[in-house]
Enzyme design. Structure first.
Site, PDB file in Angstrom:
ATOM      1  N   CYS A   6      42.833 -60.158   4.789  1.00 37.08           N
ATOM      2  CA  CYS A   6      42.071 -59.493   5.850  1.00 37.08           C
ATOM      3  C   CYS A   6      42.859 -59.459   7.160  1.00 37.08           C
ATOM      4  O   CYS A   6      43.813 -58.704   7.270  1.00 37.08           O
ATOM      5  CB  CYS A   6      40.704 -60.171   6.017  1.00 37.08           C
ATOM      6  SG  CYS A   6      39.510 -59.183   6.947  1.00 37.08           S
TER       7      CYS A   6
ATOM      8  N   HIS B 260      38.680 -59.577   0.328  1.00 37.21           N
ATOM      9  CA  HIS B 260      38.477 -61.024   0.216  1.00 37.21           C
ATOM     10  C   HIS B 260      38.423 -61.463  -1.244  1.00 37.21           C
ATOM     11  O   HIS B 260      37.365 -61.405  -1.874  1.00 37.21           O
ATOM     12  CB  HIS B 260      37.176 -61.431   0.916  1.00 37.21           C
ATOM     13  CG  HIS B 260      37.244 -61.341   2.399  1.00 37.21           C
ATOM     14  ND1 HIS B 260      37.666 -62.380   3.194  1.00 37.21           N
ATOM     15  CD2 HIS B 260      36.970 -60.312   3.249  1.00 37.21           C
ATOM     16  CE1 HIS B 260      37.639 -62.014   4.467  1.00 37.21           C
ATOM     17  NE2 HIS B 260      37.218 -60.758   4.528  1.00 37.21           N
TER      18      HIS B 260
ATOM     19  N   GLU C 170      38.413 -64.451  -2.292  1.00 30.94           N
ATOM     20  CA  GLU C 170      37.567 -65.646  -2.428  1.00 30.94           C
ATOM     21  C   GLU C 170      36.094 -65.259  -2.569  1.00 30.94           C
ATOM     22  O   GLU C 170      35.321 -65.966  -3.209  1.00 30.94           O
ATOM     23  CB  GLU C 170      37.762 -66.576  -1.233  1.00 30.94           C
ATOM     24  CG  GLU C 170      37.025 -66.206   0.024  1.00 30.94           C
ATOM     25  CD  GLU C 170      37.620 -65.023   0.768  1.00 30.94           C
ATOM     26  OE1 GLU C 170      36.997 -64.567   1.744  1.00 30.94           O
ATOM     27  OE2 GLU C 170      38.707 -64.560   0.368  1.00 30.94           O
TER      28      GLU C 170
END
Length: 435
Positions: A302, A386, A388
């Site tokens: 990001c 993202h 995660e």
């Protein structure tokens, strides 16, 4: 003649239908703004207050307050995620923003407790507190039900001083934001809207400096590889994902001098973060110097993608309304595979012209914006989305394993962290990087 052929040969009915639809949408939008359909029913629950969302562009939405009875100003943005409001609201990337949920019903599963995992991180939140300045929803669920909930969304917002408004026609609001771009908004609680608003743009500040740690913190100290994680506003699940792969993680401030410590790191990771990357000049310079001499993996997520791009010489620009949600398609340009990703950003790299030695990694399948870059020779890569993805999806979670596996392999192979160490030369890293 088929219906499709008929419409193709005579487009007039299609044009008339499109005109009618556009007229209906315009009237519906104006009605939603000027006369909220539930205006007569506020307050929405006994004892609650009326709230107002005012956009700098002039539109006003009236609804019921279910958060803290305070006023605030922020950048009004929207997310299309269907679940995960506790994670979204505590994501530091939303710092300074008024968050609009397009999911109609919000709050129905309450808010979980503050249990921590083996690494000392909150299990169900992405930071220690709510990061957005306020939330806007279509329909707040006054009753919640979930085995893990300990309080309501309303109680959580009140306790943390965050205003919240329900009863807003979020479809009409998002229609405005998509048309004119993310807009400054004022959220106030009271019988009448604010007559005078001081419009302060949060992006005029260095939000990364506000969100970052100011001291070095170590997680999973027994890990077999040492990763420097530059904190630009890191989400807890990034730390957790690296630790889960067996890495020792040193979380360092956004402006930490990593160049002086390059030899002690087996890998470098740059986190997500809020606001404009243009304020992170110190981080950009540190990365630029590291590119010249560092031989082990560097990875960014990001904000990390944008900072790596700026350090490589790529320009950045502000997206009209950003990409935020859990359903953004990104195409891996090395394989042609499309993955569904979680995203939260308002800026993007301009990859129309790539510097020598760099190439595009991922691209957004919706708007064509950049979703990642990679170096053609060195182990440097980054993604705008993202992997995660706390709250899902998990299509790209393997990127953490890929990164740590590469870090571990290069360390085992004896690849030195700094190029000149291979020649046993005593160097000044900064001078070598800028020579």
């Amino acid at each position: 003649m088929s219906l499709l052929a008929a419409l193709t040969s005579n487009p007039a009915p299609v044009k008339r239908a499109a005109s009618l639809v556009a007229g209906v949408m315009a009237r519906s939008l104006a009605s939603a703004i000027e006369k909220p359909p539930l205006a007569a029913h506020y307050p929405v629950t006994p004892g609650s207050l009326t709230a107002h969302l005012q956009l700098k562009s002039g539109e006003t939405f009236t609804g019921g307050s279910f958060g803290a009875p305070v006023s605030t100003v922020g950048e009004t943005v929207f997310t299309t995620s269907l679940v995960g409001y506790p994670e979204s609201m505590t994501d530091p990337s939303y710092r300074g923003q008024l968050l609009v949920f397009t999911q109609p019903l919000v709050g129905n599963y309450g808010v979980p407790g503050r249990a921590r995992d083996a690494f000392g991180l909150l299990r169900h939140f992405e930071s220690e507190k709510i990061q957005c300045r306020g939330i806007i929803v279509g329909d707040y669920a006054t009753k919640y039900s979930h085995w893990n909930a300990v309080e309501s969304l309303s109680q959580w917002c009140e306790r943390e001083g965050i205003p919240a408004i329900t009863g807003v026609d979020t479809r009409a609001l998002v229609h405005i934001l998509r048309g004119q771009g993310s807009t400054l908004g004022s959220l106030n609680v009271g019988a009448t809207k604010s007559e005078s608003v001081e419009w302060v743009d949060p992006n005029a500040d260095n939000l990364v400096a506000q969100a970052s740690t100011d001291t070095v913190r170590v997680f999973n100290p027994e890990g077999d590889v040492h990763v420097a994680l530059i904190d630009c506003g890191v989400k807890y699940n990034i730390i957790r994902s690296l630790c889960a792969q067996g890495a020792r993680v040193s979380l360092v401030p956004w402006n930490h001098n990593i160049v002086n410590d390059l030899a002690s790191f087996d890998g470098i990771f740059i986190s997500n973060g809020p606001g404009s990357p243009a304020y992170c000049t110190e981080t950009i310079e540190q990365l630029r110097q590291a590119y010249a001499v560092y031989q082990r993996p560097i990875f960014g997520i990001c904000m990390g993608n944008q900072l790596m791009g700026l350090a490589a010489g790529i320009n950045v620009y502000k997206l009209p309304f950003g990409n935020r949600g859990h359903n953004q398609p990104a195409v891996d340009l090395t394989t042609g595979k499309c993955v569904i990703t979680s995203q939260n950003h308002g800026y993007a790299l301009d990859d129309s012209s790539m510097p020598m030695g760099w190439d595009r990694f991922y691209v957004n399948a919706n708007d064509g914006s950049n979703e990642g870059i990679r170096h053609l020779e060195k182990p440097f890569r980054s993604v705008q989305f993202h992997p995660e993805a706390k709250g899902g999806p998990l299509d790209t979670a393997h990127l953490f394993a890929d990164f740590v596996t590469q870090v571990r392999a290069m360390k085992a192979a004896g690849v030195p962290a700094i190029a000149d160490i291979a020649n046993n030369e005593s160097i000044n890293v900064k001078q070598s990087a800028t020579a």
